[in-house]
Enzyme design. Structure first.
Site, mmCIF file in Angstrom:
data_model
loop_
_atom_site.group_PDB
_atom_site.id
_atom_site.type_symbol
_atom_site.label_atom_id
_atom_site.label_comp_id
_atom_site.label_asym_id
_atom_site.label_seq_id
_atom_site.Cartn_x
_atom_site.Cartn_y
_atom_site.Cartn_z
ATOM 1 C CG HIS A 195 22.405 30.181 8.182
ATOM 2 N ND1 HIS A 195 23.001 29.150 7.494
ATOM 3 C CD2 HIS A 195 22.000 31.075 7.228
ATOM 4 C CE1 HIS A 195 22.965 29.406 6.191
ATOM 5 N NE2 HIS A 195 22.367 30.574 6.015
ATOM 6 C CG ASN A 233 24.982 26.277 9.052
ATOM 7 O OD1 ASN A 233 24.334 27.149 8.462
ATOM 8 N ND2 ASN A 233 24.433 25.497 9.965
ATOM 9 C CG HIS A 286 19.972 37.871 -0.251
ATOM 10 N ND1 HIS A 286 19.516 36.833 -1.051
ATOM 11 C CD2 HIS A 286 20.381 37.276 0.897
ATOM 12 C CE1 HIS A 286 19.644 35.687 -0.412
ATOM 13 N NE2 HIS A 286 20.161 35.931 0.777
#
Length: 332
Positions: free
Chosen positions: A70, A98, A200
């Site tokens: 991010h 976020n 992931h």
């Protein structure tokens, strides 16, 4: 006149070369062992801090990894995601996308920075952005993933605004073209995107990010037909309608605490949690890499290392637009 025209042409060529090279100049300063003469043990110090944090909670792994991603995708890898908002500035970390970043990720970087600065000779010598890059490598490796050399030499950014985040992060409903375009904007290829999606293999997602696949996919099929039926039934138990919005489930239901290639094996079984996960298998353009990496851990590891190394080069700050922060969560 001919001489003047020639000079103008050469000048135009020179300017094109210079300006098209500017992005390269930013990460040209990156290199391994950047701190060899200023804080030679920085990687060992950060590693020990990460190990201590990981011994307290596994969330350290996905929290730190997601934080790095991010950060890099919004104005580059400059630790701007760490900045706390003030009455005069709403910072990146308080943008809606976020707010779900795990506090343990932030804490990992703060603790590692403190450990570095408490080491004689290292105080205020290492940027928060570099500490984040090292810590990201370490959580991947400590969770069973590959160890790789980290390029260092980033400076910390001087700007962090929530307004700058919009449109720069992937969303759970993106298709292959949208994902590819977003990664391309950061100098990353489609293959890099598919490899980095493999992160992931650890981490969690809130039910709201995929509940449409369980209850309201379409008029003819409330459940997404690409979703494995047994897995869908399991998810409905974990995420009933009107579930507590704080509830989250593992992105990898088989080995959620191990960094491995099971993510891709899950996609083949129809067990990708998010639409943006499963599309990597259902779209014929990305399917071959999913199949390859599901079968070959070494191929996945090599691709992931290449992708995350390129990710670490995005938007690197130089002396003109960066510095080394005294505290990671506040500008100097």
């Amino acid at each position: 006149m001919q001489l003047m025209a020639r000079i103008q042409m050469l000048l135009a060529i020179f300017l094109v070369v210079v300006f098209t090279s500017l992005p390269e100049l930013a990460f040209a300063q990156l290199r391994q062992n950047f701190y060899a003469n200023t804080c030679p043990n920085v990687e060992k110090i950060v590693r020990q801090a990460v190990e201590l944090k990981l011994s307290q909670t596994f969330t350290t792994v996905p929290g730190t990894l997601r934080l790095f991603f991010h950060d890099c995708f919004v104005n580059g890898c400059d630790a701007s995601i760490m900045i706390q908002s003030t009455p005069n500035n709403k910072a990146e970390k308080d943008y809606p996308d976020n707010l779900s970043l795990a506090g343990d990720g932030f804490d990992t970087i703060v603790k590692a920075k403190a450990a570095v600065d408490n080491t004689p000779g290292c105080t205020n010598k290492v940027s928060c952005a570099d500490i984040m890059a090292i810590a990201t490598r370490d959580v991947i490796n400590l969770a069973g993933g590959p160890f790789y050399p980290v390029e260092l030499g980033r400076l910390d950014g001087l700007v962090s605004t929530a307004a700058s985040v919009a449109g720069h992060l992937p969303t759970p409903d993106m298709d292959l073209d949208q994902l590819t375009a977003l990664f391309n904007k950061n100098g990353l290829s489609q293959a890099d995107m598919i490899a980095l999606s493999g992160a992931h293999t650890v981490g969690f997602s809130h039910c709201s990010k995929f509940s449409n696949r369980l209850y309201s996919f379409s008029q003819s099929s409330p459940v997404d037909p690409t979703l494995n039926k047994d897995y869908a039934a399991q998810l409905k138990v974990q995420c009933p309608q009107n579930v507590d919005p704080r509830i989250a489930v593992p992105l990898d239901p088989t080995t959620p605490r191990k960094f491995d290639n099971n993510y891709y094996q899950n996609l083949i079984k129809g067990m990708g949690l998010l639409t943006s996960d499963e599309v990597l298998y259902t779209d014929g353009r990305s399917k071959p890499l999913v199949v390859d990496w599901a079968a070959n851990t070494q191929h996945f590891n090599q691709a992931f290392i290449a992708g995350i190394t390129k990710l670490g080069r995005v938007g690197v700050k130089t002396a003109s637009d960066g510095n080394i922060r005294i505290k990671c969560d506040a500008f100097n």
